[in-house]
Write a protein that holds these residues in place. Structure first.
Motif, PDB file in Angstrom:
ATOM      1  N   LYS A  13      15.348  73.708  -9.887  1.00  0.00           N
ATOM      2  CA  LYS A  13      16.764  73.913  -9.605  1.00  0.00           C
ATOM      3  C   LYS A  13      17.136  72.989  -8.464  1.00  0.00           C
ATOM      4  CE  LYS A  13      17.568  78.556 -11.226  1.00  0.00           C
ATOM      5  NZ  LYS A  13      18.097  79.871 -10.905  1.00  0.00           N
ATOM      6  N   LYS A  34      21.912  73.114 -10.405  1.00  0.00           N
ATOM      7  CA  LYS A  34      21.610  72.689 -11.775  1.00  0.00           C
ATOM      8  C   LYS A  34      20.104  72.720 -11.980  1.00  0.00           C
ATOM      9  CE  LYS A  34      25.500  69.484 -11.949  1.00  0.00           C
ATOM     10  NZ  LYS A  34      25.899  68.093 -12.087  1.00  0.00           N
ATOM     11  N   THR A  35      19.706  72.952 -13.221  1.00  0.00           N
ATOM     12  CA  THR A  35      18.278  72.903 -13.531  1.00  0.00           C
ATOM     13  C   THR A  35      17.960  71.555 -14.167  1.00  0.00           C
ATOM     14  OG1 THR A  35      18.639  73.955 -15.663  1.00  0.00           O
ATOM     15  CG2 THR A  35      18.037  75.393 -13.844  1.00  0.00           C
TER      16      THR A  35
END
Length: 133
Positions: free
Chosen positions: A50, A54-55
């Motif tokens: 992460k 966002k991943t």
């Protein structure tokens, strides 16, 4: 008996290795992976990270480098020294004749030069420069 002479570098025939017999029978078994092979495989594995909400999927090696740069930018002097050592090892010098260098964009190089300039200025001013004394 034959005319074989036993001496230095000529052991008796009965104690010589037979064809197909190993000189180190208890040595590394076939198919066993070396440390470097295992390390490269482990660092090449992908994981989910992460970043800024966002991943992203990246290799473990990429994650380690990101963490190294992040800690160096936060001012950890040991990490900064290690990062600069890695930069010297892996990024091309100004003559451009480093065959093993990783490609770097102009913005990457400018960022690194600024980081080096700030860290050398900080070290030249001593410990008091950080605290405004």
């Amino acid at each position: 008996m034959s005319d074989y002479e036993v001496g230095y570098g000529k052991p008796p025939r009965k104690s010589q290795f037979k064809p197909g017999q190993s000189g180190n029978p208890k040595g590394r078994p076939r198919g066993r992976k070396s440390f470097s092979t295992i390390l490269v495989a482990e660092l090449s594995e992908r994981l989910i990270v992460k970043e800024g909400g966002k991943t992203r999927r990246m290799t473990k090696m990429e994650a380690v480098v990101k963490q190294l740069v992040s800690k160096a930018l936060k001012g950890d002097p040991r990490t900064l020294a290690e990062l600069l050592r890695q930069i010297k090892m892996h990024l091309p010098d100004e003559t451009g004749d480093d065959a093993h260098a990783l490609p770097a964009s102009e913005s990457d190089l400018a960022l690194l030069e600024d980081l080096i300039r700030r860290s050398t200025r900080k070290n030249a001013g001593g410990d008091h420069a950080d605290r405004g004394e």
